[in-house]
Design an enzyme around this catalytic site. Structure first.
Site, PDB file in Angstrom:
ATOM      1  N   TRP A  44      45.149  91.561 -10.706  1.00  0.00           N
ATOM      2  CA  TRP A  44      45.015  92.254  -9.420  1.00  0.00           C
ATOM      3  C   TRP A  44      44.430  93.657  -9.585  1.00  0.00           C
ATOM      4  O   TRP A  44      44.206  94.362  -8.602  1.00  0.00           O
ATOM      5  CB  TRP A  44      46.381  92.333  -8.720  1.00  0.00           C
ATOM      6  CG  TRP A  44      46.870  91.005  -8.252  1.00  0.00           C
ATOM      7  CD1 TRP A  44      46.200  89.810  -8.278  1.00  0.00           C
ATOM      8  CD2 TRP A  44      48.155  90.722  -7.683  1.00  0.00           C
ATOM      9  NE1 TRP A  44      46.988  88.807  -7.760  1.00  0.00           N
ATOM     10  CE2 TRP A  44      48.193  89.341  -7.388  1.00  0.00           C
ATOM     11  CE3 TRP A  44      49.287  91.496  -7.395  1.00  0.00           C
ATOM     12  CZ2 TRP A  44      49.315  88.732  -6.819  1.00  0.00           C
ATOM     13  CZ3 TRP A  44      50.399  90.898  -6.830  1.00  0.00           C
ATOM     14  CH2 TRP A  44      50.400  89.521  -6.544  1.00  0.00           C
ATOM     15  N   LYS A  45      44.225  94.066 -10.845  1.00  0.00           N
ATOM     16  CA  LYS A  45      43.732  95.431 -11.116  1.00  0.00           C
ATOM     17  C   LYS A  45      44.534  96.410 -10.244  1.00  0.00           C
ATOM     18  O   LYS A  45      45.760  96.301 -10.196  1.00  0.00           O
ATOM     19  CB  LYS A  45      42.223  95.506 -10.865  1.00  0.00           C
ATOM     20  CG  LYS A  45      41.459  94.418 -11.631  1.00  0.00           C
ATOM     21  CD  LYS A  45      39.970  94.626 -11.653  1.00  0.00           C
ATOM     22  CE  LYS A  45      39.293  93.480 -12.381  1.00  0.00           C
ATOM     23  NZ  LYS A  45      37.866  93.676 -12.593  1.00  0.00           N
TER      24      LYS A  45
ATOM     25  N   HIS B 141      40.444  95.141 -21.574  1.00  0.00           N
ATOM     26  CA  HIS B 141      39.481  94.892 -20.496  1.00  0.00           C
ATOM     27  C   HIS B 141      38.411  95.992 -20.494  1.00  0.00           C
ATOM     28  O   HIS B 141      38.694  97.148 -20.830  1.00  0.00           O
ATOM     29  CB  HIS B 141      40.202  94.845 -19.143  1.00  0.00           C
ATOM     30  CG  HIS B 141      39.308  94.384 -18.035  1.00  0.00           C
ATOM     31  ND1 HIS B 141      38.468  95.246 -17.369  1.00  0.00           N
ATOM     32  CD2 HIS B 141      39.104  93.169 -17.512  1.00  0.00           C
ATOM     33  CE1 HIS B 141      37.782  94.559 -16.465  1.00  0.00           C
ATOM     34  NE2 HIS B 141      38.151  93.294 -16.526  1.00  0.00           N
TER      35      HIS B 141
ATOM     36  N   GLU C 235      34.257  88.360 -20.950  1.00  0.00           N
ATOM     37  CA  GLU C 235      33.938  89.015 -19.677  1.00  0.00           C
ATOM     38  C   GLU C 235      32.711  89.900 -19.864  1.00  0.00           C
ATOM     39  O   GLU C 235      32.838  91.075 -20.238  1.00  0.00           O
ATOM     40  CB  GLU C 235      35.120  89.874 -19.213  1.00  0.00           C
ATOM     41  CG  GLU C 235      36.372  89.087 -18.948  1.00  0.00           C
ATOM     42  CD  GLU C 235      37.167  89.650 -17.771  1.00  0.00           C
ATOM     43  OE1 GLU C 235      36.800  90.715 -17.264  1.00  0.00           O
ATOM     44  OE2 GLU C 235      38.124  88.997 -17.369  1.00  0.00           O
TER      45      GLU C 235
ATOM     46  N   GLY D 114      39.148  88.048 -10.599  1.00  0.00           N
ATOM     47  CA  GLY D 114      39.431  89.371 -10.055  1.00  0.00           C
ATOM     48  C   GLY D 114      39.492  89.298  -8.539  1.00  0.00           C
ATOM     49  O   GLY D 114      40.376  88.659  -7.958  1.00  0.00           O
TER      50      GLY D 114
HETATM   51  P1  13P Z   1      35.873  90.343 -10.652  1.00  0.00           P
HETATM   52  O1  13P Z   1      36.176  88.863 -10.519  1.00  0.00           O
HETATM   53  O2  13P Z   1      36.353  91.136  -9.512  1.00  0.00           O
HETATM   54  O3  13P Z   1      34.444  90.539 -11.017  1.00  0.00           O
HETATM   55  O4  13P Z   1      36.737  90.840 -11.913  1.00  0.00           O
HETATM   56  C1  13P Z   1      36.697  90.092 -13.060  1.00  0.00           C
HETATM   57  C2  13P Z   1      37.636  90.632 -14.058  1.00  0.00           C
HETATM   58  O5  13P Z   1      37.446  91.712 -14.562  1.00  0.00           O
HETATM   59  C3  13P Z   1      38.818  89.801 -14.376  1.00  0.00           C
HETATM   60  O6  13P Z   1      39.559  90.352 -15.415  1.00  0.00           O
END
Ligand code: 13P
Length: 256
Positions: A10-11, A96, A168, A235
């Site tokens: 969820w950042k 990350h 990623e 994300g």
């Molecule tokens: P997004 O799917 O928002 O591009 O983020 C990807 C991510 O960093 C998952 O860890």
């Protein structure tokens, strides 16, 4: 056979504990019949206690987006591994791109975090990815090899059976489109081969390698059609239960 896995970080997109609790409940409700894919959510630290009660006795696990590089001591603002273990965290995201960029995390720090997570019985999700510049200059794989070797330095075979690698590519995070599935498959094969070189065929065949970067319900189907993409790390598009469910179905190969 590697088991498929779908998780969402969820950042700081979800920035209220109550919003987080509601979303965790909606997501776990939406996937409660799923038993053929592992699933996890990574909320921000202070949400973990509440979310752990929401997800307890469901098929969705939880974890953290970061961990302290030290077991304990005078490290202001850090969250020690034992606390995360006590909160029932199963997965710890480590390294990350956003942590590397905004918080100056290095491969050496990341390596310490990986070891601490393992020592406390949690599964490290170790992130790696090349920049747009690396890609343009055709040196992406050099970056990936360097990061991987540093991050996994000192791990034995037993440790490697628990680690999840998250590929990623930095240029695909936060975009409108994910990386092309054939490109991702090629990189996953490359990463698996690197693991094989260091740890042998059996470990390499069993290690879970997931992809993250603008995954949505549509591209999830294409990405999951590839043999070496074992799961998806979502994300923004995982912040709605309906989307999360669709992405899980893509991982199960169950899409009409
Ligand atoms: P997004 O799917 O928002 O591009 O983020 C990807 C991510 O960093 C998952 O860890």
């Amino acid at each position: 056979m590697r088991r498929k896995i779908v998780g969402s970080s969820w950042k700081t997109h979800i920035y209220s504990i109550y919003e987080g609790k509601k979303l965790a409940k909606e997501i776990s409700e939406s996937v409660k019949d799923v038993d053929d894919v592992d699933m996890f959510l990574l909320p921000t630290f202070p949400m973990i206690p509440l979310i752990s009660t929401t997800l307890a006795n469901t098929n969705v696990s939880w974890g953290a987006q970061n961990i302290s590089f030290a077991e304990k001591g005078a490290y202001t603002g850090e969250v020690p591994p034992q606390v995360l273990r006590e909160l029932g965290c199963k997965y710890i995201e480590i390294g990350h791109a956003e942590r590397r960029t905004y918080f100056n995390e290095t491969n050496m720090t990341i390596n310490k975090k990986v070891k601490l997570a393992l020592n406390h019985g949690m599964i490290p999700i170790v992130c790696t990815g090349e920049t747009a510049e690396d890609k343009e200059q055709n040196i992406g794989k050099i970056r990936l090899t360097t990061e991987l070797m540093w991050m996994l330095d000192g791990l034995d075979e037993e440790d490697m059976r628990k680690v999840i690698i998250a590929y990623e590519p930095i240029w695909a995070i936060g975009q409108t489109e994910a990386a092309d599935e054939n490109y991702v498959e090629d990189i996953h094969v490359f990463l698996r081969n690197r693991v094989e070189k260091e740890y042998g065929k059996e470990i390499a065949e069993n290690i879970t390698i997931i992809y993250g970067g603008s995954v949505d319900p549509e591209n999830a189907v294409k990405l999951m059609s590839k043999d070496n993409i074992d799961g998806l790390f979502v994300g923004r598009f995982g912040l709605k239960a309906e989307n999360f469910r669709k992405i899980v179905d893509a991982a199960r190969g169950k899409v009409e």
